[in-house]
Write an enzyme that holds these catalytic residues in place. Structure first.
Site, mmCIF file in Angstrom:
data_model
loop_
_atom_site.group_PDB
_atom_site.id
_atom_site.type_symbol
_atom_site.label_atom_id
_atom_site.label_comp_id
_atom_site.label_asym_id
_atom_site.label_seq_id
_atom_site.Cartn_x
_atom_site.Cartn_y
_atom_site.Cartn_z
ATOM 1 N N THR A 21 1.131 -1.243 0.025
ATOM 2 C CA THR A 21 0.101 -0.028 -0.020
ATOM 3 C C THR A 21 0.861 1.121 -0.123
ATOM 4 O OG1 THR A 21 -1.133 1.367 1.488
ATOM 5 C CG2 THR A 21 -0.501 -0.865 2.459
ATOM 6 N N SER A 39 -0.561 2.730 10.896
ATOM 7 C CA SER A 39 -1.350 1.791 11.667
ATOM 8 C C SER A 39 -0.463 0.511 11.844
ATOM 9 C CB SER A 39 -2.580 1.645 11.254
ATOM 10 O OG SER A 39 -2.594 0.753 9.931
ATOM 11 N N TYR A 76 -1.970 -2.341 10.982
ATOM 12 C CA TYR A 76 -2.196 -2.843 9.650
ATOM 13 C C TYR A 76 -0.948 -2.274 8.848
ATOM 14 C CZ TYR A 76 -3.581 -2.512 4.887
ATOM 15 O OH TYR A 76 -3.460 -2.438 3.430
ATOM 16 N N HIS A 77 -0.809 -1.088 8.373
ATOM 17 C CA HIS A 77 0.205 -0.790 7.575
ATOM 18 C C HIS A 77 1.558 -1.079 7.887
ATOM 19 C CE1 HIS A 77 -3.032 2.432 6.637
ATOM 20 N NE2 HIS A 77 -2.707 2.237 5.476
ATOM 21 N N LYS A 95 2.210 -4.449 6.415
ATOM 22 C CA LYS A 95 2.601 -4.406 5.035
ATOM 23 C C LYS A 95 4.159 -4.107 4.793
ATOM 24 C CE LYS A 95 -1.307 -4.824 2.774
ATOM 25 N NZ LYS A 95 -1.606 -6.006 1.989
HETATM 26 N N1 LIG Z 1 -9.246 -1.884 -0.858
HETATM 27 C C1 LIG Z 1 -8.084 -0.834 -1.003
HETATM 28 O O1 LIG Z 1 -8.357 0.086 -1.158
HETATM 29 C C2 LIG Z 1 -6.641 -1.183 -0.785
HETATM 30 C C3 LIG Z 1 -5.719 -0.238 -1.036
HETATM 31 C C4 LIG Z 1 -4.225 -0.555 -0.861
HETATM 32 C C5 LIG Z 1 -4.061 -2.042 -0.642
HETATM 33 N N2 LIG Z 1 -5.024 -2.798 -0.593
HETATM 34 C C6 LIG Z 1 -4.768 -4.306 -0.521
HETATM 35 O O2 LIG Z 1 -5.383 -5.055 -1.497
HETATM 36 C C7 LIG Z 1 -5.309 -6.598 -0.754
HETATM 37 C C8 LIG Z 1 -7.045 -6.579 -1.055
HETATM 38 O O3 LIG Z 1 -7.664 -5.691 -0.398
HETATM 39 P P1 LIG Z 1 -9.282 -5.681 -0.543
HETATM 40 O O4 LIG Z 1 -9.900 -4.278 -0.308
HETATM 41 O O5 LIG Z 1 -9.761 -6.598 -1.679
HETATM 42 O O6 LIG Z 1 -9.571 -6.439 0.734
HETATM 43 P P2 LIG Z 1 -10.775 -7.500 1.191
HETATM 44 O O7 LIG Z 1 -10.898 -7.651 2.829
HETATM 45 O O8 LIG Z 1 -12.136 -7.276 0.498
HETATM 46 O O9 LIG Z 1 -10.185 -8.780 0.625
HETATM 47 C C9 LIG Z 1 -9.263 -9.571 1.099
HETATM 48 C C10 LIG Z 1 -9.624 -11.144 0.913
HETATM 49 O O10 LIG Z 1 -8.668 -11.942 1.344
HETATM 50 C C11 LIG Z 1 -9.047 -12.922 2.398
HETATM 51 N N3 LIG Z 1 -8.293 -13.220 3.310
HETATM 52 C C12 LIG Z 1 -7.650 -12.572 4.538
HETATM 53 N N4 LIG Z 1 -6.814 -13.391 5.168
HETATM 54 C C13 LIG Z 1 -6.498 -14.288 4.623
HETATM 55 C C14 LIG Z 1 -5.858 -15.420 4.888
HETATM 56 N N5 LIG Z 1 -5.047 -15.527 5.798
HETATM 57 N N6 LIG Z 1 -5.777 -16.542 4.042
HETATM 58 C C15 LIG Z 1 -6.689 -16.585 3.128
HETATM 59 N N7 LIG Z 1 -7.656 -15.756 2.529
HETATM 60 C C16 LIG Z 1 -7.365 -14.368 3.697
HETATM 61 C C17 LIG Z 1 -10.398 -12.341 2.878
HETATM 62 O O11 LIG Z 1 -11.454 -13.468 3.116
HETATM 63 C C18 LIG Z 1 -10.769 -11.509 1.721
HETATM 64 O O12 LIG Z 1 -11.730 -12.216 0.799
HETATM 65 C C19 LIG Z 1 -4.982 -6.102 0.515
HETATM 66 O O13 LIG Z 1 -4.052 -7.052 0.815
HETATM 67 C C20 LIG Z 1 -5.122 -4.895 0.835
HETATM 68 O O14 LIG Z 1 -4.101 -4.621 1.764
HETATM 69 C C21 LIG Z 1 -6.437 -2.598 -1.052
#
Ligand SMILES: NC(=O)c1ccc[n+]([C@@H]2O[C@H](COP(=O)([O-])OP(=O)(O)OC[C@H]3O[C@@H](n4cnc5c(N)ncnc54)[C@H](O)[C@@H]3O)[C@@H](O)[C@H]2O)c1
Length: 382
Positions: free
Chosen positions: A144, A179, A181-182, A185
């Site tokens: 991120t 955070s 979370y961050h 990453k």
């Molecule tokens: N949505 C955003 O704005 C955004 C921005 C920057 C980075 N990201 C990154 O992109 C990725 C996806 O984000 P998103 O918004 O689709 O999130 P999301 O929560 O909608 O999807 C994540 C998926 O991963 C699955 N998951 C989580 N932990 C798991 C594990 N240990 N084993 C198997 N499955 C697991 C969850 O069930 C979920 O379906 C993340 O890594 C997030 O950090 C997202």
């Protein structure tokens, strides 16, 4: 290509799996469905109703004739992951499967520990599985832009040339995440960089901005393929939250002065960026970093844009300023480089009034599903 999309039941993963499948790749989803469980824990939901994963992939096959295999399981369980690698033999592994909410990670000690354990150990297992079972596989990992924080100099793509006491080196760009979370990453990035160095793994870290939007060409094909849209104070990102607030007659709640500036992109660009990374793999041993965003806005800019579009649609959308639950700079410099994906062919979908109107219309169609009590922030950083 044989591509695994880990986290393929989530907001970014689902449309990416469909898009890559449409492009002719052999797509396999891994997901432990934990995102659905976190909704239950928080008594929250997606504004759009999300069908069970099995029904979603069956509908995709019915419409397109293309099969997406699914494995329900946790990246933290190495035996499960190893078995998937044995069966699929992936050429690319797209890793979305993490706990991705900053507020969720800041709820309390348990949630901070869970987030770092889920994310860091899951990612480390993926690195070991690649080393052990698919050493040529290209890891495409979602990082991120929040890893960098808001430094008072330009943010480069992963690395910066530094001159110190008469000597020069190209070093990882300093990280100042905001955070737990961050921070998870950042820990992932360090582990990947090290694994590339010692085992010759090929990896691309996509430092993604905040993703907005809902539909892609593929998710629009049938209501059962619709993507999720999160709006609550824990999982909802600012722009989606403002749109839901506008649709339900709620004030648009800007945290603090609203000067916080972040990088953004449309979900349609997320799916394309992953395809670009897959088609142009990193070399063996290379740890490549792309800044994956197309524009940046302050939180106040976003509220102003949504308010303007909502008013044109006949909705009341006043802007209110809440005490900021986060610890973050509200008035700061922000300038980040994002040329690598564009150089490889990304053509950005920008945030126009039409784009905002489309999302707003989709939200209005489901506004009876919105749980009002969930919109305001419930977690503080202190
Ligand atoms: N949505 C955003 O704005 C955004 C921005 C920057 C980075 N990201 C990154 O992109 C990725 C996806 O984000 P998103 O918004 O689709 O999130 P999301 O929560 O909608 O999807 C994540 C998926 O991963 C699955 N998951 C989580 N932990 C798991 C594990 N240990 N084993 C198997 N499955 C697991 C969850 O069930 C979920 O379906 C993340 O890594 C997030 O950090 C997202």
């Amino acid at each position: 290509m044989r591509i695994v999309v880990a986290g393929g039941d989530g907001f970014c993963g689902w449309p990416t799996a469909l898009y890559l499948s449409k492009q002719g790749h052999e797509v396999t989803i891994i997901d432990n469905l934990s995102r659905r469980k976190w909704d239950n824990e928080l008594h929250s939901n997606s504004v759009t109703p999300i069908a069970p994963l099995e029904d979603r992939v069956n509908k995709w096959k019915e419409i397109t004739g293309k099969e997406i295999k699914t494995y329900i399981g946790d990246l933290n369980h190495y035996d499960f992951l190893r078995e998937v690698f044995r069966q699929v033999k992936p050429e690319a592994f797209v890793h979305f499967a993490e706990q991705r909410s900053a507020p969720y990670s800041m709820i309390d000690r348990e949630h901070a520990v869970f987030t770092q354990q889920n994310n860091v150990i899951g990612n480390l297992n993926v690195l070991y599985a690649i080393k052990e079972l698919a050493p040529e596989c290209h890891l495409i990992k979602l990082g991120t832009m929040g890893e960098y924080g808001t430094p008072n100099i330009d943010i480069e793509e992963g690395y910066i040339e530094i001159e110190h006491k008469g000597r020069k080196d190209v070093l990882p760009y300093p990280k100042q995440p905001g955070s737990f979370y961050h921070l998870s990453k950042v820990h992932d990035s360090h582990n990947i960089m090290f694994a590339c160095k010692i085992w010759g793994i090929r990896a691309t870290d996509l430092n993604q901005g905040v993703v907005y939007g809902l539909h892609t060409e593929e998710t629009k094909l049938d209501p059962m393929l619709v993507n999720r849209i999160d709006y609550d104070g824990v999982f909802g990102t600012a722009l989606n939250r403002f749109l839901i607030q506008a649709a339900t007659g709620h004030e648009l709640t800007v945290y603090g002065t609203g000067g916080q500036t972040r990088a953004f992109l449309n979900i349609e660009d997320t799916v394309r960026c992953v395809e670009i990374a897959a088609e142009n793999p990193a070399d063996r041993g290379e740890f490549r970093v792309f800044n994956q965003f197309t524009e940046y806005f302050s939180v106040q800019d976003l509220a102003d844009k949504v308010s303007k579009v909502a008013e044109k649609e006949g909705l009341q959308a006043e802007i209110a300023h809440l005490e900021n639950p986060r610890v973050e700079a509200e008035d700061h410099y922000y300038h980040a480089v994002n040329t690598k994906l564009r150089d490889l062919g990304l053509e950005p979908h920008l945030l126009t009034d039409d784009v905002l109107r489309d999302i707003l219309q989709a939200v209005l169609a489901h506004k009876d599903r919105v749980i009002q009590e969930n919109i305001l922030p419930s977690t503080t950083w202190k």
